[in-house]
Design a protein around this motif. Structure first.
Motif, PDB file in Angstrom:
ATOM      1  N   LEU A 215      15.311  40.856 -12.022  1.00 46.30           N
ATOM      2  CA  LEU A 215      14.540  39.695 -11.610  1.00 46.30           C
ATOM      3  C   LEU A 215      13.481  40.072 -10.597  1.00 46.30           C
ATOM      4  O   LEU A 215      12.330  39.594 -10.660  1.00 46.30           O
ATOM      5  CB  LEU A 215      15.485  38.625 -11.047  1.00 46.30           C
ATOM      6  CG  LEU A 215      14.848  37.297 -10.624  1.00 46.30           C
ATOM      7  CD1 LEU A 215      14.179  36.635 -11.820  1.00 46.30           C
ATOM      8  CD2 LEU A 215      15.900  36.360 -10.017  1.00 46.30           C
ATOM      9  N   MET A 216      13.842  40.933  -9.643  1.00 45.24           N
ATOM     10  CA  MET A 216      12.874  41.388  -8.635  1.00 45.24           C
ATOM     11  C   MET A 216      11.727  42.166  -9.297  1.00 45.24           C
ATOM     12  O   MET A 216      10.552  42.011  -8.914  1.00 45.24           O
ATOM     13  CB  MET A 216      13.579  42.245  -7.588  1.00 45.24           C
ATOM     14  CG  MET A 216      14.567  41.465  -6.713  1.00 45.24           C
ATOM     15  SD  MET A 216      15.448  42.514  -5.545  1.00 45.24           S
ATOM     16  CE  MET A 216      14.096  43.083  -4.535  1.00 45.24           C
ATOM     17  N   MET A 217      12.075  42.980 -10.287  1.00 43.17           N
ATOM     18  CA  MET A 217      11.020  43.728 -10.978  1.00 43.17           C
ATOM     19  C   MET A 217      10.095  42.783 -11.740  1.00 43.17           C
ATOM     20  O   MET A 217       8.862  42.966 -11.778  1.00 43.17           O
ATOM     21  CB  MET A 217      11.645  44.731 -11.945  1.00 43.17           C
ATOM     22  CG  MET A 217      12.416  45.855 -11.270  1.00 43.17           C
ATOM     23  SD  MET A 217      13.261  46.942 -12.437  1.00 43.17           S
ATOM     24  CE  MET A 217      11.845  47.624 -13.293  1.00 43.17           C
ATOM     25  N   LEU A 218      10.661  41.734 -12.353  1.00 47.05           N
ATOM     26  CA  LEU A 218       9.838  40.764 -13.070  1.00 47.05           C
ATOM     27  C   LEU A 218       8.900  40.029 -12.111  1.00 47.05           C
ATOM     28  O   LEU A 218       7.704  39.825 -12.398  1.00 47.05           O
ATOM     29  CB  LEU A 218      10.737  39.777 -13.809  1.00 47.05           C
ATOM     30  CG  LEU A 218      10.040  38.672 -14.601  1.00 47.05           C
ATOM     31  CD1 LEU A 218       9.164  39.277 -15.698  1.00 47.05           C
ATOM     32  CD2 LEU A 218      11.071  37.719 -15.205  1.00 47.05           C
ATOM     33  N   VAL A 219       9.430  39.603 -10.966  1.00 49.90           N
ATOM     34  CA  VAL A 219       8.609  38.909  -9.969  1.00 49.90           C
ATOM     35  C   VAL A 219       7.483  39.813  -9.475  1.00 49.90           C
ATOM     36  O   VAL A 219       6.327  39.385  -9.315  1.00 49.90           O
ATOM     37  CB  VAL A 219       9.491  38.430  -8.803  1.00 49.90           C
ATOM     38  CG1 VAL A 219       8.636  37.897  -7.657  1.00 49.90           C
ATOM     39  CG2 VAL A 219      10.453  37.343  -9.283  1.00 49.90           C
ATOM     40  N   ALA A 220       7.810  41.089  -9.237  1.00 45.51           N
ATOM     41  CA  ALA A 220       6.784  42.023  -8.759  1.00 45.51           C
ATOM     42  C   ALA A 220       5.695  42.213  -9.814  1.00 45.51           C
ATOM     43  O   ALA A 220       4.488  42.292  -9.495  1.00 45.51           O
ATOM     44  CB  ALA A 220       7.429  43.362  -8.423  1.00 45.51           C
TER      45      ALA A 220
ATOM     46  N   TYR B  31       3.511  39.066  -9.847  1.00 46.70           N
ATOM     47  CA  TYR B  31       2.680  39.041  -8.641  1.00 46.70           C
ATOM     48  C   TYR B  31       1.510  40.019  -8.776  1.00 46.70           C
ATOM     49  O   TYR B  31       0.361  39.702  -8.452  1.00 46.70           O
ATOM     50  CB  TYR B  31       3.522  39.379  -7.424  1.00 46.70           C
ATOM     51  CG  TYR B  31       2.725  39.483  -6.143  1.00 46.70           C
ATOM     52  CD1 TYR B  31       2.322  38.332  -5.459  1.00 46.70           C
ATOM     53  CD2 TYR B  31       2.370  40.733  -5.633  1.00 46.70           C
ATOM     54  CE1 TYR B  31       1.584  38.437  -4.297  1.00 46.70           C
ATOM     55  CE2 TYR B  31       1.640  40.840  -4.474  1.00 46.70           C
ATOM     56  CZ  TYR B  31       1.245  39.691  -3.806  1.00 46.70           C
ATOM     57  OH  TYR B  31       0.510  39.795  -2.655  1.00 46.70           O
ATOM     58  N   GLY B  32       1.804  41.227  -9.299  1.00 49.68           N
ATOM     59  CA  GLY B  32       0.746  42.226  -9.445  1.00 49.68           C
ATOM     60  C   GLY B  32      -0.324  41.772 -10.416  1.00 49.68           C
ATOM     61  O   GLY B  32      -1.537  41.939 -10.176  1.00 49.68           O
ATOM     62  N   CYS B  33       0.096  41.185 -11.537  1.00 49.93           N
ATOM     63  CA  CYS B  33      -0.880  40.718 -12.523  1.00 49.93           C
ATOM     64  C   CYS B  33      -1.729  39.580 -11.952  1.00 49.93           C
ATOM     65  O   CYS B  33      -2.953  39.516 -12.157  1.00 49.93           O
ATOM     66  CB  CYS B  33      -0.155  40.264 -13.793  1.00 49.93           C
ATOM     67  SG  CYS B  33       0.663  41.617 -14.687  1.00 49.93           S
ATOM     68  N   THR B  34      -1.078  38.664 -11.263  1.00 51.58           N
ATOM     69  CA  THR B  34      -1.813  37.534 -10.682  1.00 51.58           C
ATOM     70  C   THR B  34      -2.824  38.010  -9.638  1.00 51.58           C
ATOM     71  O   THR B  34      -3.972  37.559  -9.593  1.00 51.58           O
ATOM     72  CB  THR B  34      -0.822  36.548 -10.046  1.00 51.58           C
ATOM     73  OG1 THR B  34       0.131  36.148 -11.037  1.00 51.58           O
ATOM     74  CG2 THR B  34      -1.546  35.328  -9.505  1.00 51.58           C
TER      75      THR B  34
ATOM     76  N   ALA C 295      -5.833  39.570 -11.301  1.00 55.82           N
ATOM     77  CA  ALA C 295      -6.724  38.597 -11.919  1.00 55.82           C
ATOM     78  C   ALA C 295      -7.583  37.894 -10.873  1.00 55.82           C
ATOM     79  O   ALA C 295      -8.787  37.686 -11.052  1.00 55.82           O
ATOM     80  CB  ALA C 295      -5.896  37.581 -12.710  1.00 55.82           C
ATOM     81  N   ILE C 296      -6.946  37.523  -9.753  1.00 54.97           N
ATOM     82  CA  ILE C 296      -7.694  36.845  -8.687  1.00 54.97           C
ATOM     83  C   ILE C 296      -8.752  37.770  -8.103  1.00 54.97           C
ATOM     84  O   ILE C 296      -9.900  37.377  -7.845  1.00 54.97           O
ATOM     85  CB  ILE C 296      -6.733  36.344  -7.609  1.00 54.97           C
ATOM     86  CG1 ILE C 296      -5.826  35.248  -8.194  1.00 54.97           C
ATOM     87  CG2 ILE C 296      -7.483  35.833  -6.399  1.00 54.97           C
ATOM     88  CD1 ILE C 296      -4.729  34.789  -7.241  1.00 54.97           C
ATOM     89  N   THR C 297      -8.367  39.037  -7.923  1.00 56.35           N
ATOM     90  CA  THR C 297      -9.326  40.006  -7.351  1.00 56.35           C
ATOM     91  C   THR C 297     -10.511  40.214  -8.274  1.00 56.35           C
ATOM     92  O   THR C 297     -11.669  40.264  -7.841  1.00 56.35           O
ATOM     93  CB  THR C 297      -8.621  41.336  -7.096  1.00 56.35           C
ATOM     94  OG1 THR C 297      -7.509  41.117  -6.234  1.00 56.35           O
ATOM     95  CG2 THR C 297      -9.563  42.344  -6.452  1.00 56.35           C
TER      96      THR C 297
END
Length: 265
Positions: free
Chosen positions: A221-226, A229-232, A235-237
């Protein structure tokens, strides 16, 4: 025809004590002081259906004692001094339905395995019995013979004469040197039942599996959240960096359009 000799302090019975009683069906010899029985004592009782030998001091029953017991349905030998009971003796009673064996000095070693096998078959066929509770060795004292697993029985050592006959030899085996006391103790210990290793606790095993699964789930679950977060963040950057470039390109496009319009046709 019934003969009741119970509670008479009998300590011995002559071989021909029941001669001429061919029609006897019920014989009660309980609560006496009998120590042993002659092997042919009951051979003259072909119609015998019930035999009660309980509450005596009998320590051994001859194998041939039950010859011609095809009609015997009830056999009681509880509260005696029996340590073993030969399977061949029990097989001489094919019609027995009720069997009473409790309160004896049963020695639960390899020599009693035959009794265990016969009793299991007897119960499977619908027979009724009380129980065979071990009196020795200390490992199994107080345990029910039928509840001791097969794998705990060690094979009994063959007698020298029997082993030679099974190998087909026509001569007696040559006796070896006398065994020492330690050797006799070792042979005796090999015949005793070996305690079964204690199995692992099932609850502990299940708890270990559950905890491992929970930890692996949390890590995933922690790996999925990370990852999310990285993809988001990427995209924002990218969107933030691409906005000013578009704005600076718009005046340049307008100026170029004006130059094209002012040029001669």
């Amino acid at each position: 025809m019934t003969l009741n000799l119970g509670n008479n302090s009998l300590s011995n019975l002559a071989p021909g004590a029941f001669h001429g009683l061919q029609h006897l069906q019920v014989l009660n010899l309980s609560q006496n002081s009998l120590h042993s029985l002659e092997s042919r004592l009951f051979h003259s009782l072909p119609q015998l259906r019930e035999l009660d030998l309980s509450s005596n001091n009998i320590s051994h029953l001859p194998t041939s004692l039950g010859q011609r017991w095809e009609n015997l349905t009830i056999f009681a030998v509880q509260q005696n001094q029996l340590r073993q009971l030969d399977r061949v003796f029990l097989e001489s009673m094919p019609s027995v339905k009720l069997l009473f064996l409790k309160d004896n000095l049963w020695k639960c070693n390899c020599h009693l395995l035959g009794l265990k096998l016969w009793l299991e078959k007897f119960l499977y066929k619908g027979g009724i019995m009380d129980s065979v509770i071990c009196a020795s060795p200390d490992t199994w004292k107080g345990k029910d013979l039928l509840k001791i697993p097969y794998e705990l029985y060690q094979p009994c050592p063959f007698p020298v004469g029997l082993e030679a006959s099974q190998l087909g030899s026509t001569h007696w085996a040559v006796p070896g040197p006398p065994k020492s006391h330690s050797t006799e103790e070792r042979d005796h210990s090999e015949c005793e039942l070996k305690p079964k290793p204690r199995p692992a606790n099932l609850r502990h095993a299940l708890a270990t599996v559950i905890i491992t699964g929970v930890v692996c789930g949390i890590v995933c679950l922690m790996m999925l959240v990370a990852t999310i977060y990285g993809c988001t963040y990427a995209a924002i950057t990218a969107q933030y960096n691409g906005g000013p470039l578009d704005q600076t390109n718009e005046p340049a496009k307008a100026e170029g359009k004006e130059l094209c319009d002012s040029s001669p046709a």
